[in-house]
Design a protein around this motif. Structure first.
Motif, PDB file in Angstrom:
ATOM      1  N   THR A  12      52.727  36.481  31.810  1.00 10.24           N
ATOM      2  CA  THR A  12      51.603  35.688  31.323  1.00 10.24           C
ATOM      3  C   THR A  12      51.367  36.015  29.853  1.00 10.24           C
ATOM      4  O   THR A  12      51.438  37.192  29.466  1.00 10.24           O
ATOM      5  N   TYR A  13      51.081  34.987  29.043  1.00  4.50           N
ATOM      6  CA  TYR A  13      50.792  35.236  27.641  1.00  4.50           C
ATOM      7  C   TYR A  13      49.627  36.220  27.544  1.00  4.50           C
ATOM      8  O   TYR A  13      48.583  36.009  28.157  1.00  4.50           O
TER       9      TYR A  13
ATOM     10  N   LYS B 105      48.443  22.186  30.109  1.00  2.00           N
ATOM     11  CA  LYS B 105      47.715  23.277  30.792  1.00  2.00           C
ATOM     12  C   LYS B 105      46.928  22.742  31.985  1.00  2.00           C
ATOM     13  O   LYS B 105      46.936  23.327  33.070  1.00  2.00           O
TER      14      LYS B 105
ATOM     15  N   ASN C  92      55.622  28.330  28.707  1.00  2.00           N
ATOM     16  CA  ASN C  92      55.082  29.015  27.524  1.00  2.00           C
ATOM     17  C   ASN C  92      53.884  28.263  26.962  1.00  2.00           C
ATOM     18  O   ASN C  92      52.920  28.870  26.505  1.00  2.00           O
ATOM     19  N   ILE C  93      53.957  26.936  26.991  1.00  2.00           N
ATOM     20  CA  ILE C  93      52.843  26.147  26.467  1.00  2.00           C
ATOM     21  C   ILE C  93      51.583  26.421  27.282  1.00  2.00           C
ATOM     22  O   ILE C  93      50.495  26.541  26.736  1.00  2.00           O
ATOM     23  N   ALA C  94      51.750  26.543  28.598  1.00  2.00           N
ATOM     24  CA  ALA C  94      50.590  26.799  29.455  1.00  2.00           C
ATOM     25  C   ALA C  94      50.252  28.290  29.524  1.00  2.00           C
ATOM     26  O   ALA C  94      49.186  28.659  30.011  1.00  2.00           O
ATOM     27  N   GLY C  95      51.166  29.144  29.063  1.00  2.00           N
ATOM     28  CA  GLY C  95      50.902  30.579  29.049  1.00  2.00           C
ATOM     29  C   GLY C  95      51.023  31.254  30.402  1.00  2.00           C
ATOM     30  O   GLY C  95      50.665  32.417  30.558  1.00  2.00           O
TER      31      GLY C  95
ATOM     32  N   HIS D 246      48.057  32.190  35.912  1.00  2.00           N
ATOM     33  CA  HIS D 246      47.783  33.182  34.880  1.00  2.00           C
ATOM     34  C   HIS D 246      47.511  34.549  35.501  1.00  2.00           C
ATOM     35  O   HIS D 246      46.683  34.682  36.397  1.00  2.00           O
ATOM     36  N   PHE D 247      48.207  35.552  35.023  1.00  2.00           N
ATOM     37  CA  PHE D 247      48.034  36.946  35.446  1.00  2.00           C
ATOM     38  C   PHE D 247      48.287  37.167  36.939  1.00  2.00           C
ATOM     39  O   PHE D 247      47.881  38.174  37.492  1.00  2.00           O
TER      40      PHE D 247
END
Lengths: 476, 94, 480
Positions: free
Chosen positions: C195-196, C387, C433-436, C461-462
């Protein structure tokens, strides 16, 4: 033709944080080249910025003190350009969402007061310094200043003369010092201004083409650069020429401005949101807390000095224009309880000394305490005002306690009537012609006799008693 | 439509010198890539705000505490030229 | 028993604990393997033979003193050459940084060294991580260990080839639009893009700041979890680093996917996806169903716009990030100059390779006056839509399953003359990557020529745990 001058200023003030805006390096002035540096402020590959919280706080303080609206949502942006003092090839600044906007300050020139609008205040990082290398003829790059936090205060084009521009910068300087966000040391470059200036025929609504003279770092330079640019543009316009929009520099030594070579002035900074830094969101409580912590601002102090202490408006204005001076005034008054005397010393001798020495008020060698001691020596009749001037000059050199100066130099006033009478008798005996002149109605003779007595007493005679004794003799 | 003049201007902004061959090649490449990029206009973004980040984080701050600065010798060690104290450039550059 | 160089990191670690093998033996075996194999594969730019052997001896002493050792104690690791390593060359496979010795360690480097890992070398990549085949390295091309005529993928192609070619048990890569997952898929290994914000970017030479993440490249899912345990975590030097509590990712390595909801977006099986990839993915889907997962077709309608959006955002950021390479403070300076402009232009023109210049030009263009709104701003809005697409899908599913790359590894030279075709390699990876969000690529079979195929599992995410669990379960149950 008659022209109206239109001036807007961009003032850059270095914030007095301990560390740089995006890294923990010290902001201390001086230091050997590149010793206050790290991978972040020298733009090493992979290094990342982290915003100093104090920078946000100080910018908000500045915004609140200049009546700005504070942005609830803000962000930082990259301004891309290549220059050796810019280590990442971009400056981190703020583009469309500055922290503060739509403010104003009041300025006064002569008897007229006016409001100067503040368009915006944003945060950004300072660049490094380029130094000519006398040894090789090359250029050296020192990044100690790179990353020092700045606020840029952009005004509306509301000023109409050099005097107004200077008054505006003085006003800002006072405010920033008061709220403790910048030390505003112009000679160290921590406060500097870019002047945008254009002329338009009186009565015209449309702005003329403006030029921007960058990086002026003294009031004198601001005033002179403006006068120069007004004259230059006027000459061009009178001759039917065209003023070009350009960036200019001011050479304070030659007293001339010149255009920077703008061969590739196809400036396209390609601003975009800084992807290494998260947006800023400020809560009502945060803003309110800062508002509550703001100290009394110059405007309010000035009103207090005029209304409560009874200082003349002009004096109150001058004293409150500098936080140091104003704090000095309050501290000295606190001790000697003679506000008028303190104000008089400031308005005459302190301002004179600072000018003569070319120093800022905070560089005065003596303390408020010592000035109040001097005033109390006069008030208690221990020294005369004439002697006090001498003591002041002495104190302005050494910073020494005036009580000690007076003691060491034996300057204590002689108030013993017997001792003074002896001198009066001697002088009158020696100058019968002056006595006769006085009696014949020539009042000037009195001054001569007093002067002779004072000279005999090396200036230490109590002037009131001396006067009284001579008059007693002459009138009897 | 991207022209060779556009490419030359963009190369100037990017501080790149392009040879004649590169100008021709990049002009061709960019025509194709930009027309591909234009397809994003098909997406309806009327109700979308801009996202600079994938995550919704804000107020990441650092305390105003001094950290020791870096060893200057190491900072200067990769520079093409220095005088031992500062990065250096030949000539007075403007 | 397996050869040393075929073992996973956790197997090596177990053998150290049992004193069945020593650290110097392992490091030496890897160094020898590199010395014998790498002239054909060319995975490494720098090999740290002496330093690694020295560290191995020291670590062995610690094992012998029976102290409690950190999780990667004595495990050799390969590092992508865009991660700053103090005192070691960090070239980004660019002439620009050919002799650059980083003055500091990236945060992830500090972390793996604290965890006891021993860096054996820095790996080849596409210059500044721009590419999908490692053919854009300024120094040499890396070959796919499975078939030397094929590319290893990119941009972390050297790290993938080192792990797949038994020249390192584990490696670090970086992923901006697929640069860990695509080479993992091409070389038949496991690669995770976290996750970003989960892993610090401090010291990762930036390509696109809002998209870059460092991640593990390993031989099995357990090593990925172990390595993620070490590198994940908040870093106060990176403002984009997430401030969340530490997790033990090995706890998710349970062999069970019952009840896990998996969405399979139909847009990921359209034009350009090779038949063998579709077959392999469908087989994996069946396997998940057999294991009790709930698998359904779903839709991510903006998928096809993710690629142009990605190239606009990534190149815009790159054009600014790469401005610092100006020949003044570090890096290549042209010998050819009279003016400051010459230093800038000649150093950059001679120091950057073709693809890097192409992306700088594209990025500068989309940010330049008059085009910003149409491209960059629009792309930032599309990013929001992408996203939202994932957010909606994740309301229904725990995992989204797709192929990692539309094809298997292509031949060296096959796509170098067509940038747009090369960009298509990233078709299925960039929207992540765009959505993280996090995504892992794991091997799921081979085509008829024996080239590996990768399956991509995308998580919330995470929520690395769920994709690690599903990846581990598949790995434990797949037919060999």
């Amino acid at each position: 033709m008659e022209y109206e001058v239109v001036i807007g200023l961009e003032v850059h003030a270095e914030l007095s944080t301990k560390t740089k805006i995006y890294c923990g390096c010290s902001t201390e002035f001086g230091g050997d080249p590149n010793t206050h540096c790290c991978p972040v402020c020298t733009g090493m590959p992979g290094a990342l910025p982290v915003l100093n919280e104090k920078v946000v706080e100080y910018a908000v303080r500045a915004g609140l003190a200049t009546n700005c609206e504070i942005a609830r949502e803000s962000k930082q942006d990259r301004k891309n350009y290549y220059y050796p003092d810019t280590p990442r090839a971009y400056q981190i600044s703020q583009y469309d969402l500055p922290l503060c906007a739509h403010g104003h300050v009041e300025i006064a020139v002569g008897n007229t007061e006016k409001e100067v609008g503040i368009t915006r205040i944003h945060i950004e990082d300072d660049a490094g310094k380029l130094v000519h290398d006398g040894y090789t003829g090359g250029t050296l790059v020192d990044f100690n200043r790179a990353g020092v936090p700045l606020i840029e205060i952009v005004s509306e084009p509301d000023m109409r003369s050099a005097e107004e521009a200077v008054a505006y910068v003085e006003k800002l300087k006072g405010i920033l010092e008061y709220i403790g966000v910048s030390d505003c040391k112009m000679q160290e470059g921590s406060l500097r201004a870019d002047v945008n200036l254009s002329l338009r025929p009186v009565g015209s609504e449309k702005f003329g083409t403006r030029t921007e003279t960058k990086n002026l770092n003294s009031f004198r330079a601001i005033a002179r650069a403006i006068e120069f640019e007004i004259a230059r543009q006027k000459e061009i316009l009178d001759a039917g020429g065209i003023v070009y929009q350009e960036t200019r520099r001011w050479d304070d030594e030659t007293g001339e401005g010149y255009a920077t070579r703008n061969k590739e002035e196809a400036h396209d900074y390609r601003y975009f949101p800084e992807p290494d830094l998260m947006p800023i969101r400020l809560s009502e409580e945060y803003i309110q807390d800062i508002k509550n912590s703001l100290p009394e601002l110059p405007e309010s102090r000035k009103n207090r000095y005029v209304n409560e202490i009874g200082l003349p408006e002009y004096d109150a204005d001058i004293i409150t224009s500098s936080k140091y001076l104003s704090d000095f005034f309050e501290a000295a008054t606190d001790i000697c309880k003679n506000a008028k005397a303190v104000s008089n010393w400031i308005m005459t001798d302190i301002i004179r000394i600072a000018k003569e020495k070319g120093i800022e008020y905070n560089e005065l060698p003596f303390s408020a305490e010592n000035l109040s001691r001097l005033i109390m020596l006069i008030d208690k009749g221990i020294i005369s005002s004439a002697i006090a001037k001498k003591v002041f000059n002495e104190m302005a050199e050494s910073g020494e306690n005036p009580e000690i100066i007076v003691k060491e130099k034996g300057l204590i006033q002689i108030s013993d009537e017997g001792a003074i009478k002896e001198v009066v008798d001697k002088i009158i005996a020696a100058n019968p012609q002056s006595v006769a002149d006085y009696k014949a109605g020539k009042d000037r003779a009195l001054g001569f006799l007093v002067g002779q007595c004072m000279k005999e007493m090396k200036g230490k005679g109590n002037p009131q008693i001396l006067n009284k004794l001579i008059l007693e003799y002459l009138n009897n | 439509m991207i022209t060779r003049e556009d490419i030359k201007h963009i190369a100037d902004l990017s501080m790149l010198n392009l040879s004649e061959d590169e100008i021709v090649k990049y002009t061709e490449n960019m025509k194709e890539i930009v027309s591909f990029a234009n397809t994003i206009n098909e997406v309806d973004t009327k109700n979308a705000t801009e996202s600079a980040f994938a995550l919704d984080t804000y107020n990441v701050f650092r305390k105003d505490e001094v950290k020791e600065s870096f060893n200057r010798e190491i900072l200067l060690s990769n520079a093409p030229s220095t005088n031992g104290e500062a990065f250096s450039l030949p000539g007075m550059m403007n | 028993m397996k050869e040393i160089c075929e073992m996973t990191a956790h197997e090596i670690r177990d053998m150290y604990e049992k004193k069945e093998i020593t650290v110097p033996e392992v490091v030496k075996a890897y160094i020898e393997k590199i010395e014998s194999e790498d002239e054909n594969i060319k995975a490494y730019i720098t090999v740290c033979k002496e330093e690694a052997m020295e560290k191995a001896e020291k670590m062995q002493a610690r094992y012998e003193s029976n102290e409690k050792l950190p999780p990667l104690a004595g495990v050799p690791i390969a590092i992508k050459d865009n991660l700053c390593t103090k005192g070691l060359k960090t070239t980004c496979a660019s002439k620009m940084l050919e002799n650059f010795i980083a003055p500091y360690d990236a945060t992830v480097i500090k972390k793996i060294e604290e965890a006891g890992a021993i860096i054996i070398g820095k790996t080849n990549m596409d210059e500044f991580a721009m590419g999908g085949s490692t053919e854009n390295s300024a120094f040499f091309k890396t070959h796919n260990p499975v078939n030397l005529e094929r590319v290893p993928g990119g941009s972390s192609g050297g790290s993938a080839a080192a792990v797949a070619g038994n020249m390192a048990p584990i490696a670090l890569g970086s992923d901006t639009g697929g640069s860990i997952r695509e080479p993992a898929s091409f070389c038949g290994i496991v690669g995770l893009k976290p996750t970003y914000g989960l892993v610090s970017r401090y010291g990762l030479v930036a390509f696109a700041s809002s998209l870059d993440q460092v991640g593990p490249m390993t031989r099995d899912v357990r090593d990925t979890a172990e390595l993620l345990n070490v590198i994940a975590g908040h870093d106060e030097l990176d403002s984009t680093s997430a401030n969340i509590s530490k997790k033990d990712y090995t706890a998710s390595l349970v062999n069970d996917v019952k009840g896990i909801r998996i969405g399979v977006p139909k847009e990921y099986f359209g034009e350009g996806i090779s038949a063998s990839v579709k077959v392999a993915i469908n087989r994996a889907i069946e396997k998940y169903k057999d294991l009790g997962a709930i698998v359904e077709e779903c839709s991510l309608p903006t998928t096809k716009y993710a690629l142009p959006t990605y190239y606009i955002i990534a190149c815009a950021e790159a054009s600014s990030n790469l401005g610092r390479f100006d020949g003044i403070r570090y890096g290549y300076r042209s010998k050819n100059y009279d003016t400051l402009q010459d230093i800038y232009k000649n150093s950059r023109s001679e120091g950057f390779g073709e693809e890097v210049k192409r992306r700088i030009i594209l990025g500068t263009y989309v940010l330049s006056s008059g085009y910003y709104d149409a491209y960059y701003k629009k792309a930032q809005k599309v990013r929001t839509v992408v996203k939202q697409g994932f957010d909606e899908a994740f309301e229904k599913y725990d995992i989204i399953l797709t192929p990692t790359v539309p094809t298997v590894a292509f031949k060296l030279g096959e796509r170098v003359n067509d940038p747009l075709e090369m960009y298509m390699t990233d078709l299925l990876t960039v929207s992540i990557n765009i959505a993280g969000v996090p995504a892992i690529s794991i091997p799921c079979g081979k085509d008829e020529e024996g080239m590996p195929i990768g399956m991509q599992l995308i998580g919330k995410h995470f929520d690395e745990e769920t994709i690690l669990r599903a990846a581990h379960t598949y790995e434990q149950n797949k037919e060999v």
